[in-house]
Design an enzyme around this catalytic site. Structure first.
Site, mmCIF file in Angstrom:
data_model
loop_
_atom_site.group_PDB
_atom_site.id
_atom_site.type_symbol
_atom_site.label_atom_id
_atom_site.label_comp_id
_atom_site.label_asym_id
_atom_site.label_seq_id
_atom_site.Cartn_x
_atom_site.Cartn_y
_atom_site.Cartn_z
ATOM 1 N N SER A 257 33.321 152.338 45.756
ATOM 2 C CA SER A 257 33.346 152.157 47.199
ATOM 3 C C SER A 257 32.063 151.501 47.665
ATOM 4 O O SER A 257 31.092 151.399 46.932
ATOM 5 C CB SER A 257 33.532 153.499 47.906
ATOM 6 O OG SER A 257 32.294 154.158 47.967
ATOM 7 N N LYS A 258 32.105 151.065 48.883
ATOM 8 C CA LYS A 258 31.022 150.383 49.567
ATOM 9 C C LYS A 258 29.694 151.146 49.447
ATOM 10 O O LYS A 258 28.633 150.529 49.374
ATOM 11 C CB LYS A 258 31.463 150.309 51.034
ATOM 12 C CG LYS A 258 30.870 149.269 51.897
ATOM 13 C CD LYS A 258 31.281 147.882 51.586
ATOM 14 C CE LYS A 258 30.063 147.028 51.793
ATOM 15 N NZ LYS A 258 29.873 145.952 50.939
ATOM 16 N N ARG A 259 29.786 152.455 49.452
ATOM 17 C CA ARG A 259 28.555 153.258 49.456
ATOM 18 C C ARG A 259 27.654 152.976 48.251
ATOM 19 O O ARG A 259 26.445 153.052 48.332
ATOM 20 C CB ARG A 259 28.890 154.752 49.499
ATOM 21 C CG ARG A 259 28.711 155.361 50.866
ATOM 22 C CD ARG A 259 29.403 156.685 50.923
ATOM 23 N NE ARG A 259 30.825 156.516 50.611
ATOM 24 C CZ ARG A 259 31.590 157.448 50.079
ATOM 25 N NH1 ARG A 259 31.090 158.605 49.769
ATOM 26 N NH2 ARG A 259 32.867 157.230 49.850
ATOM 27 N N GLU A 267 29.810 138.972 48.103
ATOM 28 C CA GLU A 267 28.451 139.526 48.018
ATOM 29 C C GLU A 267 27.819 139.216 46.659
ATOM 30 O O GLU A 267 26.666 138.814 46.576
ATOM 31 C CB GLU A 267 28.480 141.048 48.199
ATOM 32 C CG GLU A 267 28.602 141.514 49.632
ATOM 33 C CD GLU A 267 28.849 143.023 49.686
ATOM 34 O OE1 GLU A 267 27.915 143.769 50.000
ATOM 35 O OE2 GLU A 267 29.998 143.450 49.384
#
Ligand code: GLU
Length: 486
Positions: A257-259, A267
């Site tokens: 996940s993004k975290r 990116e």
């Protein structure tokens, strides 16, 4: 053996930036198609109009192309089953929804949102499984006509069997049997806005587009029985299923996940990862050729990829591993190619670099780069007009201020007299000075390094000086001498 019956698809819903998990799914399908000489189809599942965005589609297509995952049928290339945007296939979904209703395999449902919400509340309260209770399953023609007279637009629901078992095969997981009685949830196939749901559009298109193998994330495994009931009603056979293992976050706790950090292909591209490295890294996320081979070129991956090497247990994402792959691929690049790829990163960082200078820099940094975006801070001193540093650093450890002054004075005199500023010439004139001054090379060049770059760690100094040119070098050395005074 080429097998043109192999037809696989990647079927994303472009709602946000294209992430590495999606890229892994696309890659496995692409490799499989290329391995067998089949077709890789890109289908855009854009029927949830509230979530679809134009930029997400652009980002998806750009990212796939950048990774080199070309599609044989799909957006911008067309194909025999066009259109490949589900939002442009509405008449097809309406036609088949009607066929399913006529066959008794689906039915119109007039229940309001309020009623459904209340029903779910009630089910929750009683601890029952959440799902449609079947109220509209057996409406008479008369009742339907009444409801339609009230101006209610119905949805179409799939009629799931009340009981029995369904067994299907997943190549990675073997036979899976579900109890239909327990999962009695009549999924909506066609919404009242005229758009299909996933449960109609995906299996239907898979059939119409003659998809032979479905490889997708394992979160889609629970949707298989609904698709199979639909196929059964239409008298169609199923494709081969392979539900790919999830990708765990680098901490191993939960899904990627993004975290945890960067997740989108864009990116990673901006940080300066090479598509070759990402492809190799992603291929190894849930698939292996043997228990040791890590680095495999695109051609090798195509030659060896197969479902038998795909694992059914989760793969773990690792930023360190990806960075390692990137370093490997950067070192393998032809220097001209690396220069071309570095140039935009240098310019983006505000350095006045051109291709010729960048090409000269390549041998200085190729070995140590892990990502392309590390390059500007390694070489910025070469392009800068002014550099800043603490003058105290000019005096190296165990050296006197006077010795530092001498280093600069002797270097300036020697370099001023140098007609040729090639690395060998610079080296040849400076090296003997260290001995004459009774200094260690580390001390002598340490002072020059600070004076010329403002940093303690840099790419090879002599080569850097040669690229900077005589004028800039002398300017900086004189400035350093002035800083030390005397
Ligand atoms: N549109 C679905 C997604 O966004 C596709 C699932 C499938 O491959 O069937 O992941």
């Amino acid at each position: 053996m080429p097998d043109n019956r192999v037809r696989v698809r990647f079927a994303p819903s472009p709602t946000g930036y294209f992430h590495m998990g999606g890229a892994r799914t696309a890659l496995f399908n692409w490799l499989f198609a290329r391995r067998h000489g089949g077709s890789f189809i890109l289908r855009i599942e854009d029927t949830d109009r509230t979530r679809y965005t134009e930029y997400a589609l652009r980002d998806l297509l750009d990212s796939l192309r950048w990774l080199g995952l070309d599609w044989d049928e799909g957006p911008e290339v067309g194909g025999p089953h066009a259109p490949y945007f589900q939002s442009q296939r509405l008449p097809i979904y309406h036609e088949y929804a009607k066929k399913l209703v006529d066959a008794g395999a689906a039915y119109y449902c007039y229940c309001s949102e309020e009623r459904l919400a209340a029903m779910r509340e009630e089910q929750k309260r009683k601890g029952e499984p959440i799902g449609y209770d079947g109220r509209c399953r057996y409406l008479t023609a008369r009742e339907r006509a009444d409801l339609e007279a009230q101006g209610i637009t119905p949805v179409v629901r799939l009629r799931m069997p009340d009981e029995g078992q369904l067994t299907f095969n997943d190549v990675l997981r073997g036979d899976i049997t579900v109890d239909l009685g327990a999962m009695r949830d009549d999924k909506v196939l066609l919404k009242s806005d005229g758009y299909p749901t996933y449960h109609l559009a995906a299996p239907l298109d898979d059939h119409l587009m003659e998809i032979s193998h479905i490889m997708r994330g394992e979160e889609w495994l629970p949707s298989v029985p609904y698709g199979l009931i639909l196929y059964r009603a239409m008298g169609w056979g199923p494709p081969v299923y392979a539900h790919l293992p999830v990708i765990l976050s680098p901490t191993g706790k939960g899904k990627m996940s993004k975290r945890a950090g960067a997740t989108s292909v864009l990116e990673f591209r901006r940080i300066g990862y090479l598509p070759e490295a990402i492809v190799n890294f992603l291929a190894r996320l849930g698939w292996s050729y043997d228990d040791k081979t890590e680095v495999m070129s695109r051609d090798e991956l195509i030659r060896h990829f197969g479902l038998s090497g795909v694992s059914s247990s989760p793969g773990q994402f690792s930023y360190d591993k990806l960075e390692w792959f990137n370093g490997v691929y950067i070192r393998q690049l032809d220097p001209d190619d690396l220069a071309r790829r570095l140039l935009p990163f240098l310019q983006e960082a505000g350095l006045r670099a051109d291709l010729t200078t960048t090409r000269q820099l390549v041998p200085l940094i190729q070995e140590r780069l892990k990502t392309l975006s590390e390059a500007p801070k390694m070489v910025d001193f070469i392009f800068a007009d002014e550099i800043e540093y603490d003058p105290a650093l000019l005096v190296q450890k165990k050296m006197t201020q006077d010795q530092a002054r001498q280093v600069l004075a002797r270097a300036i005199a020697a370099l001023e007299a140098l007609p040729d500023f090639a690395p060998e010439a610079i080296e040849g004139t400076l090296r003997p000075l260290t001995e004459e001054l009774g200094l260690k090379a580390r001390e002598f060049f340490g002072t020059l390094r600070i004076a010329l770059t403002g940093k303690e760690v840099t790419p090879p100094l002599i080569e850097s000086m040669s690229i900077m040119g005589k004028e800039k070098v002398l300017f900086r050395l004189r400035k350093a001498a002035a800083l030390l005074g005397g």
